[in-house]
Design an enzyme around this catalytic site. Structure first.
Site, PDB file in Angstrom:
ATOM      1  N   ASP A 137     -10.119 -42.275   4.801  1.00 17.84           N
ATOM      2  CA  ASP A 137      -9.169 -42.880   5.734  1.00 17.84           C
ATOM      3  C   ASP A 137      -8.175 -43.762   4.970  1.00 17.84           C
ATOM      4  O   ASP A 137      -6.963 -43.707   5.206  1.00 17.84           O
ATOM      5  CB  ASP A 137      -9.930 -43.703   6.781  1.00 17.84           C
ATOM      6  CG  ASP A 137      -9.012 -44.450   7.722  1.00 17.84           C
ATOM      7  OD1 ASP A 137      -8.223 -43.804   8.430  1.00 17.84           O
ATOM      8  OD2 ASP A 137      -9.075 -45.701   7.734  1.00 17.84           O
ATOM      9  N   GLU A 192     -10.939 -36.607   6.698  1.00 19.08           N
ATOM     10  CA  GLU A 192     -10.921 -37.877   5.960  1.00 19.08           C
ATOM     11  C   GLU A 192     -12.021 -37.891   4.897  1.00 19.08           C
ATOM     12  O   GLU A 192     -11.791 -38.301   3.756  1.00 19.08           O
ATOM     13  CB  GLU A 192     -11.109 -39.062   6.917  1.00 19.08           C
ATOM     14  CG  GLU A 192      -9.915 -39.317   7.803  1.00 19.08           C
ATOM     15  CD  GLU A 192     -10.154 -40.399   8.835  1.00 19.08           C
ATOM     16  OE1 GLU A 192      -9.164 -40.943   9.351  1.00 19.08           O
ATOM     17  OE2 GLU A 192     -11.329 -40.720   9.149  1.00 19.08           O
TER      18      GLU A 192
END
Length: 159
Positions: free
Chosen positions: A43, A114
């Site tokens: 992320d 992610e």
């Protein structure tokens, strides 16, 4: 589908295959060996890559606009679409209840993307993770400029 096919689709061969396996393993399959920590890392990597790209591509925009554009690019739905583009759902190790729930699947695919980027970062370096991220996301900067509508949350905050 083999993991080699996934590696071919993203243009990256893992040195440490365990990282790839971890990136595609949801906690519904294994509570000890899953992608949550890689998701956390990925992320941040994605956010940094997109922030840097926006900084250099859109030099005339102020911080507020850059933040809006970044949030669009790294939104769950955007990451899920990118994950589906590389057929990440075909490689995901998750419980059958999750795989069959369309709403949850979108979230899981975005999270898995992610984790995959986090795994690439750990397996190589930031520059390789950046290259793969930009390739997968395939950001259309001109389209962002055309989409000037603000989301509800931004409108409320500005109000």
């Amino acid at each position: 589908m083999s993991l080699a096919e996934l590696e071919n689709s993203i243009g990256y061969k893992f040195k440490n295959k365990k990282l790839l396996d971890e990136a595609i393993t949801h906690k519904s399959i294994n509570s000890d060996f899953n992608n949550e920590r890689l998701e956390f890392l990925g992320d941040s990597v994605i956010s940094l890559v997109v922030s840097e790209a926006l900084h250099f591509e859109e030099s005339s925009l102020d911080e507020g606009k850059l933040s809006i554009y970044r949030s669009r690019i790294v939104s769950r739905s955007s990451l899920s679409r990118a994950g589906l583009k590389i057929k990440l759902n075909k490689y995901l190790h998750a419980g059958s209840a999750l795989k069959n729930n369309q709403n949850l699947t979108e979230t899981i695919i975005g999270n898995t993307l992610e984790a995959l980027i986090g795994a690439i970062f750990l397996d190589s370096d930031f520059l390789k993770a950046k290259e793969i991220t930009l390739s997968i996301l395939d950001i259309d900067f001109s389209k962002l400029l055309l989409e000037e509508q603000k989301d509800s949350k931004t409108l409320l905050q500005e109000f």
